[in-house]
Design a protein around this motif. Sequence first.
Motif, PDB file in Angstrom:
ATOM      1  N   UNK A   1       3.203  -4.921   9.093  1.00 12.13           N
ATOM      2  CA  UNK A   1       2.518  -6.194   9.323  1.00 12.13           C
ATOM      3  C   UNK A   1       1.048  -6.018   8.993  1.00 12.13           C
ATOM      4  N   UNK A   2       0.435  -7.063   8.453  1.00 19.44           N
ATOM      5  CA  UNK A   2      -0.996  -7.051   8.200  1.00 19.44           C
ATOM      6  C   UNK A   2      -1.526  -8.451   8.478  1.00 19.44           C
ATOM      7  N   UNK A   3      -2.595  -8.523   9.265  1.00 18.86           N
ATOM      8  CA  UNK A   3      -3.168  -9.797   9.661  1.00 18.86           C
ATOM      9  C   UNK A   3      -4.680  -9.759   9.533  1.00 18.86           C
ATOM     10  N   UNK A   4      -5.243 -10.887   9.168  1.00 22.20           N
ATOM     11  CA  UNK A   4      -6.691 -11.049   9.103  1.00 22.20           C
ATOM     12  C   UNK A   4      -7.140 -11.862  10.300  1.00 22.20           C
ATOM     13  N   UNK A   5      -8.015 -11.303  11.108  1.00 19.12           N
ATOM     14  CA  UNK A   5      -8.618 -12.020  12.224  1.00 19.12           C
ATOM     15  C   UNK A   5      -9.976 -12.511  11.733  1.00 19.12           C
ATOM     16  N   UNK A   6      -9.986 -13.727  11.198  1.00 16.69           N
ATOM     17  CA  UNK A   6     -11.214 -14.269  10.621  1.00 16.69           C
ATOM     18  C   UNK A   6     -12.290 -14.498  11.677  1.00 16.69           C
ATOM     19  N   UNK A   7     -11.888 -14.913  12.853  1.00 15.28           N
ATOM     20  CA  UNK A   7     -12.847 -15.200  13.918  1.00 15.28           C
ATOM     21  C   UNK A   7     -13.662 -13.965  14.289  1.00 15.28           C
ATOM     22  N   UNK A   8     -12.976 -12.825  14.429  1.00 16.91           N
ATOM     23  CA  UNK A   8     -13.664 -11.601  14.833  1.00 16.91           C
ATOM     24  C   UNK A   8     -13.989 -10.684  13.655  1.00 16.91           C
ATOM     25  N   UNK A   9     -13.501 -11.036  12.476  1.00 14.76           N
ATOM     26  CA  UNK A   9     -13.869 -10.317  11.260  1.00 14.76           C
ATOM     27  C   UNK A   9     -13.242  -8.947  11.073  1.00 14.76           C
ATOM     28  N   UNK A  10     -11.930  -8.847  11.286  1.00 12.94           N
ATOM     29  CA  UNK A  10     -11.265  -7.577  11.029  1.00 12.94           C
ATOM     30  C   UNK A  10      -9.850  -7.790  10.531  1.00 12.94           C
ATOM     31  N   UNK A  11      -9.322  -6.753   9.911  1.00 12.12           N
ATOM     32  CA  UNK A  11      -7.940  -6.724   9.463  1.00 12.12           C
ATOM     33  C   UNK A  11      -7.196  -5.763  10.382  1.00 12.12           C
ATOM     34  N   UNK A  12      -6.043  -6.190  10.854  1.00 17.51           N
ATOM     35  CA  UNK A  12      -5.220  -5.344  11.711  1.00 17.51           C
ATOM     36  C   UNK A  12      -3.873  -5.148  11.034  1.00 17.51           C
ATOM     37  N   UNK A  13      -3.398  -3.920  11.047  1.00 17.84           N
ATOM     38  CA  UNK A  13      -2.109  -3.633  10.425  1.00 17.84           C
ATOM     39  C   UNK A  13      -1.246  -2.790  11.354  1.00 17.84           C
ATOM     40  N   UNK A  14       0.047  -2.924  11.159  1.00 17.03           N
ATOM     41  CA  UNK A  14       1.038  -2.076  11.832  1.00 17.03           C
ATOM     42  C   UNK A  14       1.790  -1.356  10.734  1.00 17.03           C
ATOM     43  N   UNK A  15       2.036  -0.070  10.927  1.00 13.21           N
ATOM     44  CA  UNK A  15       2.632   0.727   9.881  1.00 13.21           C
ATOM     45  C   UNK A  15       3.394   1.899  10.467  1.00 13.21           C
ATOM     46  N   UNK A  16       4.208   2.483   9.634  1.00 11.08           N
ATOM     47  CA  UNK A  16       4.901   3.731   9.948  1.00 11.08           C
ATOM     48  C   UNK A  16       4.607   4.728   8.844  1.00 11.08           C
ATOM     49  N   UNK A  17       4.351   5.966   9.243  1.00 11.47           N
ATOM     50  CA  UNK A  17       4.274   7.072   8.290  1.00 11.47           C
ATOM     51  C   UNK A  17       5.634   7.756   8.315  1.00 11.47           C
ATOM     52  N   UNK A  18       6.244   7.892   7.151  1.00 14.22           N
ATOM     53  CA  UNK A  18       7.561   8.508   7.059  1.00 14.22           C
ATOM     54  C   UNK A  18       7.454   9.689   6.101  1.00 14.22           C
ATOM     55  N   UNK A  19       7.884  10.847   6.580  1.00 15.74           N
ATOM     56  CA  UNK A  19       7.826  12.019   5.718  1.00 15.74           C
ATOM     57  C   UNK A  19       8.781  13.096   6.159  1.00 15.74           C
ATOM     58  N   UNK A  20       9.186  13.900   5.216  1.00 16.01           N
ATOM     59  CA  UNK A  20      10.054  15.034   5.486  1.00 16.01           C
ATOM     60  C   UNK A  20       9.222  16.307   5.378  1.00 16.01           C
ATOM     61  N   UNK A  21       9.051  16.963   6.502  1.00 20.20           N
ATOM     62  CA  UNK A  21       8.252  18.180   6.543  1.00 20.20           C
ATOM     63  C   UNK A  21       9.152  19.374   6.224  1.00 20.20           C
ATOM     64  N   UNK A  22       9.515  19.486   4.965  1.00 17.06           N
ATOM     65  CA  UNK A  22      10.504  20.476   4.528  1.00 17.06           C
ATOM     66  C   UNK A  22      10.048  21.920   4.674  1.00 17.06           C
ATOM     67  N   UNK A  23       8.763  22.158   4.744  1.00 18.04           N
ATOM     68  CA  UNK A  23       8.282  23.533   4.844  1.00 18.04           C
ATOM     69  C   UNK A  23       8.475  24.109   6.237  1.00 18.04           C
ATOM     70  N   UNK A  24       8.755  23.266   7.224  1.00 20.36           N
ATOM     71  CA  UNK A  24       8.999  23.740   8.584  1.00 20.36           C
ATOM     72  C   UNK A  24      10.483  24.079   8.742  1.00 20.36           C
ATOM     73  N   UNK A  25      10.794  25.152   9.449  1.00 18.03           N
ATOM     74  CA  UNK A  25      12.197  25.570   9.546  1.00 18.03           C
ATOM     75  C   UNK A  25      13.128  24.561  10.213  1.00 18.03           C
ATOM     76  N   UNK A  26      12.619  23.715  11.116  1.00 18.31           N
ATOM     77  CA  UNK A  26      13.492  22.761  11.816  1.00 18.31           C
ATOM     78  C   UNK A  26      13.579  21.416  11.102  1.00 18.31           C
ATOM     79  N   UNK A  27      12.897  21.223  10.000  1.00 18.46           N
ATOM     80  CA  UNK A  27      13.008  20.054   9.112  1.00 18.46           C
ATOM     81  C   UNK A  27      12.845  18.704   9.826  1.00 18.46           C
ATOM     82  N   UNK A  28      11.726  18.484  10.506  1.00 25.76           N
ATOM     83  CA  UNK A  28      11.542  17.185  11.171  1.00 25.76           C
ATOM     84  C   UNK A  28      11.361  16.061  10.158  1.00 25.76           C
ATOM     85  N   UNK A  29      11.733  14.848  10.590  1.00 23.35           N
ATOM     86  CA  UNK A  29      11.558  13.656   9.732  1.00 23.35           C
ATOM     87  C   UNK A  29      10.795  12.619  10.510  1.00 23.35           C
TER      88      UNK A  29
END
Length: 98
Positions: free
Chosen positions: A70-98
Amino acid sequence: LMKKIGEDYTVNNYLWTGDIYLSAFETNCRFTDPTLSFEGRDKFVSNVQNLRPIVDALIEPGGCRSDLLQIDLNEKEGFVQSRWNMVGELNALPWKPK
């Protein structure tokens, strides 16, 4: 502005790469997420540059993405707010977290 910031997530994968469209951010802007908050575009760039070697060591090319929920512009207060997820495979670690 909204388009450029959105593309920072969807095209530049900036959460992992630090590749942001600098002109879209005020020099004293605030970056906030659930784990930290800091002020300054240059500080953000510096933080990501410091983390980049670690990310590169843990994640294979193409093994990460930034999902813009999600991305929203708050014109009244002058900022952009976003919601996001970082998704990655940490393959160099032995337990392989995602």
